[in-house]
Scaffold this motif. Structure first.
Motif, PDB file in Angstrom:
ATOM      1  N   THR A 156       1.909  15.277 -34.300  1.00 42.90           N
ATOM      2  CA  THR A 156       2.624  14.049 -35.087  1.00 42.90           C
ATOM      3  C   THR A 156       3.514  13.408 -34.172  1.00 42.90           C
ATOM      4  OG1 THR A 156       3.667  13.488 -37.229  1.00 42.90           O
ATOM      5  CG2 THR A 156       4.261  15.494 -36.368  1.00 42.90           C
ATOM      6  N   PHE A 157       4.146  12.304 -34.803  1.00 43.85           N
ATOM      7  CA  PHE A 157       5.257  11.650 -33.932  1.00 43.85           C
ATOM      8  C   PHE A 157       5.845  10.754 -34.656  1.00 43.85           C
ATOM      9  CE2 PHE A 157       3.455   7.365 -33.800  1.00 43.85           C
ATOM     10  CZ  PHE A 157       2.140   7.535 -34.151  1.00 43.85           C
ATOM     11  N   SER A 158       7.022  10.464 -34.120  1.00 46.54           N
ATOM     12  CA  SER A 158       7.617   8.971 -34.700  1.00 46.54           C
ATOM     13  C   SER A 158       8.203   8.208 -33.385  1.00 46.54           C
ATOM     14  CB  SER A 158       9.087   9.441 -35.566  1.00 46.54           C
ATOM     15  OG  SER A 158       9.778  10.354 -34.767  1.00 46.54           O
ATOM     16  N   MET A 159       8.824   6.994 -33.868  1.00 46.90           N
ATOM     17  CA  MET A 159       9.269   6.066 -33.139  1.00 46.90           C
ATOM     18  C   MET A 159      10.886   5.786 -33.312  1.00 46.90           C
ATOM     19  SD  MET A 159       5.990   4.090 -31.643  1.00 46.90           S
ATOM     20  CE  MET A 159       5.320   3.582 -33.120  1.00 46.90           C
ATOM     21  N   ASP A 160      11.772   5.989 -32.464  1.00 43.51           N
ATOM     22  CA  ASP A 160      13.090   5.600 -32.841  1.00 43.51           C
ATOM     23  C   ASP A 160      13.533   4.206 -32.471  1.00 43.51           C
ATOM     24  OD1 ASP A 160      15.818   5.354 -32.868  1.00 43.51           O
ATOM     25  OD2 ASP A 160      16.146   7.657 -32.640  1.00 43.51           O
ATOM     26  N   TYR A 161      13.749   3.270 -33.400  1.00 44.45           N
ATOM     27  CA  TYR A 161      13.969   1.862 -32.986  1.00 44.45           C
ATOM     28  C   TYR A 161      15.372   1.707 -32.692  1.00 44.45           C
ATOM     29  CZ  TYR A 161       9.324   0.606 -33.623  1.00 44.45           C
ATOM     30  OH  TYR A 161       7.768   0.243 -33.472  1.00 44.45           O
ATOM     31  N   GLN A 191       8.860  19.791 -30.380  1.00 51.33           N
ATOM     32  CA  GLN A 191       8.954  18.421 -30.318  1.00 51.33           C
ATOM     33  C   GLN A 191       9.673  18.160 -28.740  1.00 51.33           C
ATOM     34  OE1 GLN A 191      12.417  17.746 -33.037  1.00 51.33           O
ATOM     35  NE2 GLN A 191      11.228  19.152 -34.474  1.00 51.33           N
ATOM     36  N   VAL A 192       9.361  16.926 -28.469  1.00 55.54           N
ATOM     37  CA  VAL A 192       9.760  16.361 -26.979  1.00 55.54           C
ATOM     38  C   VAL A 192       9.856  15.115 -27.006  1.00 55.54           C
ATOM     39  CG1 VAL A 192       7.510  16.076 -26.276  1.00 55.54           C
ATOM     40  CG2 VAL A 192       9.059  16.950 -24.632  1.00 55.54           C
ATOM     41  N   TYR A 193      10.415  14.334 -26.153  1.00 55.55           N
ATOM     42  CA  TYR A 193      10.381  12.869 -25.590  1.00 55.55           C
ATOM     43  C   TYR A 193       9.060  12.649 -25.097  1.00 55.55           C
ATOM     44  CZ  TYR A 193      15.553  12.583 -27.037  1.00 55.55           C
ATOM     45  OH  TYR A 193      16.689  12.659 -27.302  1.00 55.55           O
ATOM     46  N   CYS A 210       8.966   9.881 -29.831  1.00 58.39           N
ATOM     47  CA  CYS A 210       9.293  11.499 -30.118  1.00 58.39           C
ATOM     48  C   CYS A 210       8.060  12.118 -30.589  1.00 58.39           C
ATOM     49  CB  CYS A 210      10.425  11.545 -30.909  1.00 58.39           C
ATOM     50  SG  CYS A 210      11.471  10.477 -30.703  1.00 58.39           S
ATOM     51  N   PRO A 211       7.096  12.737 -30.065  1.00 56.31           N
ATOM     52  CA  PRO A 211       5.914  13.395 -30.661  1.00 56.31           C
ATOM     53  C   PRO A 211       6.163  15.028 -30.756  1.00 56.31           C
ATOM     54  CG  PRO A 211       5.670  13.031 -28.227  1.00 56.31           C
ATOM     55  CD  PRO A 211       7.136  12.685 -28.442  1.00 56.31           C
ATOM     56  N   LEU A 212       5.489  15.446 -31.820  1.00 57.24           N
ATOM     57  CA  LEU A 212       5.559  16.987 -31.762  1.00 57.24           C
ATOM     58  C   LEU A 212       4.218  17.284 -31.248  1.00 57.24           C
ATOM     59  CD1 LEU A 212       6.800  18.685 -34.808  1.00 57.24           C
ATOM     60  CD2 LEU A 212       4.768  19.625 -33.605  1.00 57.24           C
ATOM     61  N   HIS A 230      15.994  17.716 -25.697  1.00 56.36           N
ATOM     62  CA  HIS A 230      15.851  16.682 -26.367  1.00 56.36           C
ATOM     63  C   HIS A 230      16.729  16.764 -27.674  1.00 56.36           C
ATOM     64  CE1 HIS A 230      13.591  19.923 -28.492  1.00 56.36           C
ATOM     65  NE2 HIS A 230      13.720  19.685 -29.704  1.00 56.36           N
ATOM     66  N   VAL A 289       4.000  10.968 -41.036  1.00 52.54           N
ATOM     67  CA  VAL A 289       2.811  10.571 -40.095  1.00 52.54           C
ATOM     68  C   VAL A 289       1.709  11.676 -40.380  1.00 52.54           C
ATOM     69  CG1 VAL A 289       2.271  10.373 -37.801  1.00 52.54           C
ATOM     70  CG2 VAL A 289       4.199   9.367 -38.225  1.00 52.54           C
ATOM     71  N   ARG A 290       2.188  12.766 -40.120  1.00 54.78           N
ATOM     72  CA  ARG A 290       1.275  14.129 -40.427  1.00 54.78           C
ATOM     73  C   ARG A 290       0.557  13.843 -41.961  1.00 54.78           C
ATOM     74  NH1 ARG A 290      -1.998  15.680 -37.164  1.00 54.78           N
ATOM     75  NH2 ARG A 290      -3.453  17.011 -38.560  1.00 54.78           N
ATOM     76  N   ALA A 337      10.368  11.749 -40.008  1.00 57.45           N
ATOM     77  CA  ALA A 337       8.920  10.916 -39.890  1.00 57.45           C
ATOM     78  C   ALA A 337       8.027  11.689 -39.485  1.00 57.45           C
ATOM     79  CB  ALA A 337       9.485   9.907 -38.688  1.00 57.45           C
ATOM     80  N   PHE A 338       8.213  12.920 -38.590  1.00 62.90           N
ATOM     81  CA  PHE A 338       6.985  13.941 -38.264  1.00 62.90           C
ATOM     82  C   PHE A 338       6.133  13.981 -39.559  1.00 62.90           C
ATOM     83  CE2 PHE A 338       9.457  15.988 -34.700  1.00 62.90           C
ATOM     84  CZ  PHE A 338       9.000  14.821 -33.861  1.00 62.90           C
ATOM     85  N   VAL A 354      13.498   1.207 -38.677  1.00 65.46           N
ATOM     86  CA  VAL A 354      14.438   2.160 -38.129  1.00 65.46           C
ATOM     87  C   VAL A 354      13.891   3.240 -36.937  1.00 65.46           C
ATOM     88  CG1 VAL A 354      16.156   4.078 -38.614  1.00 65.46           C
ATOM     89  CG2 VAL A 354      16.259   1.678 -39.862  1.00 65.46           C
ATOM     90  N   THR A 355      13.000   4.050 -37.880  1.00 70.52           N
ATOM     91  CA  THR A 355      11.921   4.936 -37.089  1.00 70.52           C
ATOM     92  C   THR A 355      10.747   4.817 -37.543  1.00 70.52           C
ATOM     93  OG1 THR A 355      13.867   6.452 -36.485  1.00 70.52           O
ATOM     94  CG2 THR A 355      11.774   7.412 -36.552  1.00 70.52           C
ATOM     95  N   TYR A 356       9.766   4.778 -36.686  1.00 73.26           N
ATOM     96  CA  TYR A 356       8.331   4.602 -37.371  1.00 73.26           C
ATOM     97  C   TYR A 356       7.981   5.871 -38.100  1.00 73.26           C
ATOM     98  CZ  TYR A 356       3.305   4.453 -37.339  1.00 73.26           C
ATOM     99  OH  TYR A 356       1.982   4.619 -37.719  1.00 73.26           O
TER     100      TYR A 356
END
Lengths: 474, 402
Positions: free
Chosen positions: A404-409, A432-434, A420-422, B135, B148-149, B144-145, B199-201
């Motif tokens: 899964t992932f998110s994207m920080d704006y 979790q990592v960048y 930022c994926p897991l 990180h 998305v999941r 958000a994880f 803000v954060t997808y």
């Protein structure tokens, strides 16, 4: 027989169109992403060189650069940790001069010849900076190379070497300067580069009774696209057939690693029996003659190695000077650290040291009882609960997928968004990592990733390195 | 093991306005909230036998509460559990009473986020085992994880998910307009949410809760003493906390959204575990029927959505259906976040858990004015703190007298 036993290179994914620097200027130059520097590129080149090599059998590492991020503190020890080499090895920084890489290579050859090391790795990387909009700003590119020197399974045997030491102010940067300085270009290139590198090559040929026609390829440093032709002409080499392409229009002059990167490119095309000239320049010059052996096919056959060709073919081009300047850390609106402003904790050198195997070597713990890979390493296994029974395992060379992932704006001015994926790693390990070197719109669940050593941020004079995920680079 | 059910009574509650309280310090707010709670209970400061305080960001001792209120050498413990400190302070206070050691105990949660530019992130204390260089993901990213999941698991497109979450935030914003002490009082539309900056997808501006200053206090005592103080006291029915140990990262057979596995058993496993424990204590067999109203930790919109399922109120994958059918609206079958939740009421970290109880309590007493729901019987508060895999989740149930 002593010589090269493996090779690797690294060219950053990113290219800046020279048109962004000067309207109408031709070609591109390779540029570091905002989270790359000489150390991270050296780690990447080292990893490329280590394909098919037992890391446990490397006895030393040299890091050559004019751009170590530290004035006092070794960079080679960081590169050796990132490359996950043994602890009982010799490490050294070769610095200050553009020929630091080839000089490091000479010392590595001497160490192997003397028998004090069976295998030494020479890494070279540079991220040099010309003044804004200057000719240097257009000419200079970023990159790295790594050459393994050893006494068995040699792919290119050392036939001879020759060095010159020469005192001249042609290119310099004081410890207080941000940008390179130079003097009258005609003086620097005729009395400096052309004269001195030619002197070293001529000396090499004379000493080893070689003639220009004996060489299949010459891989030599050049300050500009054209100047290498002057050297070739002066020494009787055919510029069309014998001179290795210097990739000026697609990469630029990468400084310390430049000659070694060209040598790697020559090895990628060489036939067994070919004689290849390698020459580096800077405050003098080093010249080497290497004879390619049958062993080259084995090393070249390793598909995991990207070398020069694959790295050059895989690229993303930007045509935006502001972004380039931001990535160089020269245009940061909030803070000079500023890669990721939400890093709120002070760096503790004690904690960094204690966690060094995880942070720099990216090692996890594999439970001896159940086999589960725990990352970050745990005191008791998170799968079966067994306490303290772990084998340390390297995860930096493993691939994985995005779970899964998110994207920080909001968190960064330098990279928007931060992805930022897991990640679930092959063989075990979820974390979790960048993510870096990716196109945010293309990131999705299930995407395959690999790990890359990057600079997270600079704080209190500490360069903080860690691993990020990247899409699998073509 | 005995159940906590009906052994502790809530007799007084207080809460400041939540918001950007530039002119007030933490002591101003804690005094205000505690004063309201004492007045509500008909007690004086000298009646307090012990106190539990929660803040995340001070690094101080419980003595800060003693200093603010001028308590006279009574014991004050300080608990710190990230965003779920509020319900943990309440829980601790309840156990003081249930053990028979103290008769009247105060729980207070206070947070001053807005004194530092950057708020939350700028004042987070460091962890023992994270050097802070590897990180360091802000809260929105880790929550958000899950969103998305969830989309991946239930095959929900991004656009569809955005609409579901927008529906949820329109509800919370509406409820916030009816709560006099809430931080944000503004009706919004689905389109407002969909058109807001990212803000954060996949979260836009309206998917993220407000960052606020505030304080909330609660006074608990024995049912016997409560009887002497008021008729409409409220009884504790269940108190549970579950802490994650990273099972989603380490367990090969983990059946959660983050861990994977074939059979989905939990979105946030800490919530499922805490909920099961609280229901068992309270004798709740079917939470979908028995919980009359609930306050959940809606730090981000999808956290509320997924929590409907983790509280075993909606079946897994069916929360969007329930939400869109109006089940959780003020006039629905099981109203959720009737005061606007973290989203609209605001989120002064450690104060939030006690603020949730404040709302459940007012609803049970029939004092929720314009947002009063019909037939409140058993209220549930859900408070969640920490980071992905390692959440601290508290679930507390309180109900009126039989």
């Amino acid at each position: 027989m002593i010589g090269i036993t493996s090779y690797g290179a690294y060219v950053p994914l990113w290219r800046l169109s020279r048109d962004a620097i000067a309207k109408g200027a031709k070609g591109e130059k390779a540029i570091c992403h905002y989270d790359e520097d000489a150390i991270t590129m050296a780690v990447a080149a080292a990893a490329d060189c280590l394909h098919g090599v037992e890391r446990e059998k490397v006895d030393g590492l040299i890091f050559a650069s004019t751009n170590s991020p530290y004035k006092e503190k070794q960079a080679a020890s960081i590169v050796a940790a990132g490359a996950d080499l043994r602890r009982d090895i010799v490490t050294a920084d070769f610095a200050g001069s553009l020929k630091a890489g080839t000089t490091g290579l000479r010392f590595a050859c001497d160490a192997v010849k003397a028998g004090s090391a069976k295998q030494m790795m020479v890494t070279a990387a540079d991220r040099r900076q010309g003044a804004p909009l200057s000719a240097y700003d257009q000419d200079l590119g970023d990159g790295a190379a790594a050459l393994m020197v050893g006494d068995s399974n040699v792919i290119a045997s050392l036939e001879g070497s020759y060095s010159i030491s020469d005192e001249i102010l042609d290119v310099w940067r004081s410890s207080d300067d941000t940008f390179l300085r130079t003097t009258h270009e005609r003086f620097a290139q005729t009395e400096g580069y052309v004269k001195v590198i030619s002197e070293a090559i001529a000396g090499l040929m004379k000493k080893n009774k070689l003639e220009a026609k004996d060489f299949a390829k010459i891989a030599i440093y050049t300050p500009t696209a054209r100047r290498v032709a002057d050297v070739a002409k002066k020494l009787g080499f055919d510029a069309k057939t014998q001179v290795q392409d210097v990739f000026f229009s697609v990469m630029g002059n990468t400084g310390v690693p430049y000659a070694m990167m060209l040598f790697v490119a020559a090895l990628e095309e060489a036939k067994p029996g070919d004689l290849i000239l390698l020459a580096g320049y800077g405050d003098g010059a080093d010249a080497f003659a290497f004879r390619v052996t049958e062993e080259i096919e084995k090393v070249r056959g390793n598909a995991a190695r990207r070398g020069m060709k694959k790295h050059l073919d895989s690229k993303m081009v930007i045509n935006d000077y502001k972004t380039y300047w931001l990535w160089r850390g020269l245009l940061n609106p909030i803070t000079e650290e500023g890669f990721l402003p939400h890093h709120y904790w002070k760096t503790s050198p004690v904690m960094l040291w204690r966690e060094r195997d995880r942070i720099l070597r990216f090692r996890g713990g594999k439970c001896k009882a159940c086999g589960a890979v725990n990352f970050p390493p745990q005191r008791a296994c998170g799968n079966c609960g067994t306490e303290g029974q772990f084998d340390s395992v390297r995860l930096s060379d493993k691939k994985g997928t995005i779970w899964t992932f998110s994207m920080d704006y909001l968190s960064s001015q330098v990279e928007v968004p931060i992805v930022c994926p897991l990640v679930h790693l092959e063989g075990g390990g979820r974390f979790q990592v960048y993510m870096t070197d990716c196109v945010a719109e293309e990131v999705k669940v299930g995407m395959e990733i690999e790990m890359s050593f990057r600079k997270i941020m600079v704080r209190d004079g500490i360069n903080n390195y860690y691993w990020k995920a990247t899409p699998i680079r073509a | 093991m005995e159940s906590i059910k009906d052994k502790v009574a809530v007799v007084g509650m207080g809460c400041t306005n939540f918001g950007e309280k530039w002119g007030e310090n933490a002591d101003d707010m804690a005094v205000e909230a505690t004063k309201e709670a004492l007045e509500d209970a008909g007690l004086e400061l000298k009646d307090i036998n012990a106190a539990v305080q929660t803040t995340l960001f001070t690094g101080e001792t419980g003595s800060q509460l003693a200093r603010w209120l001028k308590l006279n050498y009574v014991p004050v413990s300080r608990v710190e559990n990230f965003c779920s400190g509020g319900l943990d302070a309440f829980r601790t206070a309840c156990y003081y009473v249930a053990s028979g050691t103290y008769d009247i105990v105060l729980a207070n949660g206070t947070e001053k986020l807005m004194d530092h530019a950057g708020g939350f992130g700028k004042v987070i204390p460091s962890s023992f085992d994270l050097p802070g260089v590897d990180h360091d993901l802000p809260p929105a990213t880790t929550f958000a994880f899950f969103a998305v999941r969830y989309m991946e698991k239930h095959n929900i497109s991004y656009d569809r998910m955005r609409r579901i979450l927008a529906r949820l935030e329109v509800k919370n914003h509406h409820n916030g307009t009816l709560a006099p002490k809430s931080h944000l009082k503004r009706e919004i539309t689905i389109d407002d949410v969909l058109n807001a900056p990212m803000v954060t997808y996949p979260f836009g501006l309206y998917d993220c809760c407000g960052m606020s200053d505030g304080s909330a206090s609660c006074i608990v005592t024995t049912p016997e003493i409560a009887e002497s103080l008021r008729d409409d006291y409220v009884l504790v029915k269940g108190l549970a906390i579950a802490n994650g140990a990273g099972q989603a990262y380490f367990k090969a057979s983990d059946n959660t959204l983050i861990g994977g596995g074939d059979k989905l058993e939990a979105n946030f496993p800490e919530t499922v575990n805490a909920a099961r424990s609280a229901y068992a204590q309270a004798g709740v067999k079917d939470p979908r029927k028995e919980v009359s109203h609930f306050e959940v930790h809606d730090c981000f919109s999808s956290t509320e959505l997924l929590t409907y399922e983790d509280l075993l109120i909606s079946p897994f994958g069916k929360a969007p259906e329930d939400l869109e059918a109006g089940r959780f609206d003020l006039d629905g079958e099981q109203p959720c976040n009737t005061d606007g939740g973290l989203k609209s009421f605001g989120h002064p970290v450690s104060a939030s858990g006690i603020r949730m109880l404040y709302e459940l309590y007012k609803q049970l007493q029939g004092k929720a004015e314009k947002r009063q729901i019909k037939n409140p019987k058993l209220g549930l508060a859900h408070n969640l703190g920490g980071v992905c895999g390692y959440y601290n989740v508290a679930v507390c149930l309180i109900g009126g007298r039989d």
